[in-house]
Design an enzyme around this catalytic site. Sequence first.
Site, PDB file in Angstrom:
ATOM      1  N   LYS A  42      60.893  56.205   1.554  1.00 51.57           N
ATOM      2  CA  LYS A  42      60.968  55.043   2.393  1.00 51.57           C
ATOM      3  C   LYS A  42      59.577  54.581   2.788  1.00 51.57           C
ATOM      4  CE  LYS A  42      65.162  56.842   4.513  1.00 51.57           C
ATOM      5  NZ  LYS A  42      65.705  57.430   5.736  1.00 51.57           N
ATOM      6  N   GLY A  43      58.629  55.488   2.728  1.00 54.58           N
ATOM      7  CA  GLY A  43      57.307  55.247   3.284  1.00 54.58           C
ATOM      8  C   GLY A  43      56.553  54.050   2.763  1.00 54.58           C
ATOM      9  N   GLU A  98      52.621  53.778  -3.582  1.00 50.30           N
ATOM     10  CA  GLU A  98      52.832  54.912  -2.688  1.00 50.30           C
ATOM     11  C   GLU A  98      52.123  54.668  -1.366  1.00 50.30           C
ATOM     12  OE1 GLU A  98      54.612  57.171  -1.629  1.00 50.30           O
ATOM     13  OE2 GLU A  98      54.334  58.899  -2.925  1.00 50.30           O
ATOM     14  N   ASP A  99      52.675  55.216  -0.301  1.00 54.73           N
ATOM     15  CA  ASP A  99      52.048  55.064   1.011  1.00 54.73           C
ATOM     16  C   ASP A  99      50.866  56.008   1.179  1.00 54.73           C
ATOM     17  OD1 ASP A  99      53.685  57.315   1.061  1.00 54.73           O
ATOM     18  OD2 ASP A  99      54.646  56.831   2.968  1.00 54.73           O
ATOM     19  N   GLU A 102      48.776  62.964  -0.938  1.00 48.34           N
ATOM     20  CA  GLU A 102      48.251  64.170  -0.296  1.00 48.34           C
ATOM     21  C   GLU A 102      48.136  65.282  -1.332  1.00 48.34           C
ATOM     22  OE1 GLU A 102      49.399  64.748   3.997  1.00 48.34           O
ATOM     23  OE2 GLU A 102      51.106  63.550   3.322  1.00 48.34           O
ATOM     24  N   LYS A 130      44.375  61.465   0.774  1.00 46.55           N
ATOM     25  CA  LYS A 130      43.805  62.664   1.398  1.00 46.55           C
ATOM     26  C   LYS A 130      43.373  63.608   0.278  1.00 46.55           C
ATOM     27  CE  LYS A 130      46.679  63.013   5.571  1.00 46.55           C
ATOM     28  NZ  LYS A 130      47.597  63.947   6.263  1.00 46.55           N
ATOM     29  N   ASP A 158      56.201  58.303   8.511  1.00 44.05           N
ATOM     30  CA  ASP A 158      57.021  58.802   9.610  1.00 44.05           C
ATOM     31  C   ASP A 158      56.747  60.261   9.950  1.00 44.05           C
ATOM     32  OD1 ASP A 158      59.805  60.567   8.616  1.00 44.05           O
ATOM     33  OD2 ASP A 158      58.412  59.784   7.125  1.00 44.05           O
ATOM     34  N   ARG A 164      57.829  54.813  11.907  1.00 39.92           N
ATOM     35  CA  ARG A 164      57.661  53.946  10.733  1.00 39.92           C
ATOM     36  C   ARG A 164      57.400  52.497  11.129  1.00 39.92           C
ATOM     37  NH1 ARG A 164      59.233  56.535   6.010  1.00 39.92           N
ATOM     38  NH2 ARG A 164      60.883  58.087   6.204  1.00 39.92           N
TER      39      ARG A 164
END
Length: 179
Positions: A42-43, A98-99, A102, A130, A158, A164
Site C-alpha cells: 500500500k505504501g 516503491e515507497d 531498505e 536506506k 505506515d 499513511r
Amino acid sequence: MHNDLKEVLLTEEDIQNICKELGAQLTKDYQGKPLVCVGILKGSAMFMSDLIKRIDTHLSIDFMDVSSYHGGTESTGEVQIIKDLGSSIENKDVLIIEDILETGTTLKSITELLQSRKVNSLEIVTLLDKPNRRKADIEAKYVGKKIPDEFVVGYGLDYRELYRNLPYIGTLKPEVYSN
C-alpha cells in the site's frame, strides 16, 4: 498523531520537488516506449499518484500487494504476494514504483518474478533509499532521497497501518514503536 514524530525528514514541498525531478527524468528515459508502472501497495500509492502525473509519455499502471513486514518494523525476509498484476507485462518496459528501499529482500523477489515474465526492461524508482540496511543485491536506478536508518512514516508509509495519511515524511519517536 503529529506528536508521535521525532522530526520531519521531507516536507510536502520536498516530496513534490522530488516527484517533479524524477518525473522529468522518467519522461526523458521512457519517451515512446511501452511503459507499465507497477506500484507496490500500500505504501507507494501516494508517491505513485503524484509521480505518474509528472511522467509525460503514454503509460499504463498496475499494482502488486506484497508483504514482508507482517506488522512489525523489521522485514521478516519472507515475501508473501497478496495481489499479483492484473495484466500481461510481456514485451513491455516495466517501472516498479516503491515507497522505500531498505533491505531489498522484498524488491529482489518482485524483480525476479517480473523479469521471468519476458519484459523488455525492468527498473526501480523509489522515493526513499536506506542503503545502509541493504541485505539483497539490488539498487534502484531512480532514487528520490537517501535517508538515515530510522523508522519513517507518512505519505503512504505506515507503522501498523497508521500514519499513511500524513502529507509529509517523518521519523517516529522510538517509544511509539518499541512498545
